[in-house]
Scaffold this motif. Sequence first.
Motif, PDB file in Angstrom:
ATOM      1  N   ASN A 288      39.677  45.272  98.940  1.00 28.27           N
ATOM      2  CA  ASN A 288      38.575  45.959  98.269  1.00 28.27           C
ATOM      3  C   ASN A 288      38.564  47.458  98.524  1.00 28.27           C
ATOM      4  O   ASN A 288      38.028  48.219  97.717  1.00 28.27           O
ATOM      5  N   ILE A 289      39.155  47.892  99.650  1.00 32.22           N
ATOM      6  CA  ILE A 289      39.204  49.333  99.946  1.00 32.22           C
ATOM      7  C   ILE A 289      39.910  50.075  98.821  1.00 32.22           C
ATOM      8  O   ILE A 289      39.404  51.058  98.272  1.00 32.22           O
ATOM      9  N   VAL A 290      41.102  49.618  98.463  1.00 26.91           N
ATOM     10  CA  VAL A 290      41.869  50.262  97.390  1.00 26.91           C
ATOM     11  C   VAL A 290      41.182  50.048  96.049  1.00 26.91           C
ATOM     12  O   VAL A 290      41.130  50.949  95.202  1.00 26.91           O
ATOM     13  N   GLY A 291      40.639  48.853  95.860  1.00 26.60           N
ATOM     14  CA  GLY A 291      39.973  48.545  94.594  1.00 26.60           C
ATOM     15  C   GLY A 291      38.782  49.445  94.320  1.00 26.60           C
ATOM     16  O   GLY A 291      38.605  49.945  93.205  1.00 26.60           O
ATOM     17  N   HIS A 292      37.968  49.688  95.332  1.00 30.39           N
ATOM     18  CA  HIS A 292      36.769  50.504  95.145  1.00 30.39           C
ATOM     19  C   HIS A 292      37.103  51.979  94.954  1.00 30.39           C
ATOM     20  O   HIS A 292      36.420  52.680  94.211  1.00 30.39           O
ATOM     21  N   LEU A 293      38.134  52.472  95.641  1.00 27.00           N
ATOM     22  CA  LEU A 293      38.421  53.906  95.629  1.00 27.00           C
ATOM     23  C   LEU A 293      39.403  54.337  94.556  1.00 27.00           C
ATOM     24  O   LEU A 293      39.622  55.536  94.370  1.00 27.00           O
ATOM     25  N   SER A 294      40.009  53.391  93.845  1.00 23.35           N
ATOM     26  CA  SER A 294      40.864  53.737  92.704  1.00 23.35           C
ATOM     27  C   SER A 294      39.981  53.869  91.467  1.00 23.35           C
ATOM     28  O   SER A 294      39.236  52.952  91.129  1.00 23.35           O
ATOM     29  N   THR A 295      40.056  55.010  90.791  1.00 26.96           N
ATOM     30  CA  THR A 295      39.233  55.218  89.602  1.00 26.96           C
ATOM     31  C   THR A 295      39.690  54.322  88.461  1.00 26.96           C
ATOM     32  O   THR A 295      38.876  53.730  87.755  1.00 26.96           O
ATOM     33  N   TYR A 296      41.010  54.239  88.286  1.00 29.44           N
ATOM     34  CA  TYR A 296      41.598  53.357  87.270  1.00 29.44           C
ATOM     35  C   TYR A 296      42.599  52.436  87.966  1.00 29.44           C
ATOM     36  O   TYR A 296      43.380  52.889  88.802  1.00 29.44           O
ATOM     37  N   ARG A 297      42.595  51.161  87.581  1.00 29.58           N
ATOM     38  CA  ARG A 297      43.571  50.202  88.119  1.00 29.58           C
ATOM     39  C   ARG A 297      44.307  49.555  86.956  1.00 29.58           C
ATOM     40  O   ARG A 297      43.686  48.996  86.045  1.00 29.58           O
ATOM     41  N   VAL A 298      45.637  49.646  87.005  1.00 27.32           N
ATOM     42  CA  VAL A 298      46.456  49.066  85.940  1.00 27.32           C
ATOM     43  C   VAL A 298      47.454  48.095  86.546  1.00 27.32           C
ATOM     44  O   VAL A 298      48.223  48.465  87.452  1.00 27.32           O
ATOM     45  N   TYR A 299      47.416  46.872  86.067  1.00 32.70           N
ATOM     46  CA  TYR A 299      48.339  45.829  86.519  1.00 32.70           C
ATOM     47  C   TYR A 299      49.537  45.795  85.581  1.00 32.70           C
ATOM     48  O   TYR A 299      49.390  45.628  84.377  1.00 32.70           O
ATOM     49  N   LEU A 300      50.734  45.978  86.136  1.00 32.45           N
ATOM     50  CA  LEU A 300      51.965  45.982  85.349  1.00 32.45           C
ATOM     51  C   LEU A 300      52.759  44.707  85.594  1.00 32.45           C
ATOM     52  O   LEU A 300      52.843  44.238  86.722  1.00 32.45           O
ATOM     53  N   ARG A 301      53.320  44.158  84.540  1.00 34.95           N
ATOM     54  CA  ARG A 301      54.212  43.007  84.700  1.00 34.95           C
ATOM     55  C   ARG A 301      55.352  43.091  83.698  1.00 34.95           C
ATOM     56  O   ARG A 301      55.222  43.679  82.618  1.00 34.95           O
ATOM     57  N   LYS A 302      56.457  42.494  84.073  1.00 35.04           N
ATOM     58  CA  LYS A 302      57.673  42.543  83.275  1.00 35.04           C
ATOM     59  C   LYS A 302      57.604  41.529  82.140  1.00 35.04           C
ATOM     60  O   LYS A 302      57.084  40.429  82.303  1.00 35.04           O
ATOM     61  N   SER A 303      58.138  41.920  80.987  1.00 34.45           N
ATOM     62  CA  SER A 303      58.246  41.017  79.849  1.00 34.45           C
ATOM     63  C   SER A 303      59.714  40.909  79.464  1.00 34.45           C
ATOM     64  O   SER A 303      60.594  41.199  80.280  1.00 34.45           O
TER      65      SER A 303
END
Length: 334
Positions: A288-303
Amino acid sequence: MKEKSKEDKGVEKSEKGEEKVQIKSSSLEDLPGVGPATAEKLKEMGFQTVESIAVASIGELKDAGLTDTSAEKIINAARESLKMGFETGLEYMEKRKIVGRILTGSKELDNLLGGGIVTGSIIEFYGQFASGKTQIGLQATVNVQLPVEKGGLNGTAVFIDTESTFRPERVMQIAVAKNLDPKEVLKNILVARAYNSDHQMLLAEKAGEIAEERNVRLVVIDSLTSHFRSEYSGRGELAPRQQKLNRHLHSLQRNLADMHNIAVIVTNQVMANPGMMFGDPTTPVGGNIVGHLSTYRVYLRKSKGNKRIGRLVDSPCLPEGECVFEIGANGISD
């Protein structure tokens, strides 16, 4: 004539008749109680400007040999000079006009982020290996150097490398695709290898010190949690790790994003959540530390092939969504 003299010196009277000092210079020595020796000590500790003093805590200034009373007086004077009180939403909206955006090379990814990588924010990209995290960071170090009308900010970039992922050959390849001089592009990227978490935090502080001098508009940390993860292992080390990571992220937001209007890109490793019975068990490291302090969170995955899928997980102003982009020889594209 006497009142005019006080105004010239930046002294005015409040409603209660108290004299308030108005600091009109960015020099530390203009603050009450800060002489040449104290100013030099503060600069050695990383406090280069009045702004850095204004956002500091009393405990941080005490390390410079100041008492609680003196530290509080200096901080209050710095905050008063910068008018760090309440303001209307309309005034705040006017301030937001200085926010810049760095295009990624993919219109789909730009739209997902609300127009590109935003300055004054921490943007976290997390995903498994080969999901494109480093490639986005390298692409951004090139694109930030473009003129504003072409999706850049006419600025330089700082790349803090914790996993030995910076490749100048790849940067040159992307630069050629953008019709830029590869050697000039590399000259405008300041690279440093971080060998442990303390070194990583020190490099982030140094990036703030040279921000104005080198016109730094982007800082990339690849990756944010690698050293913290290796140095603090086991449940017994979880609390000190999170506390240290918390300080690091607050420093990135305060000393880089807020003070210098810099875009901070951090990549993050992932782990599998063993308690996840259904769905994608992939979870970013840092909790949650990183989650709360990141303004934008983008999850990347390979296709399939060179395709990558980006999913906006968190944003203060944008809805969740997904996009598909491609990573090729020329960099990020649709």
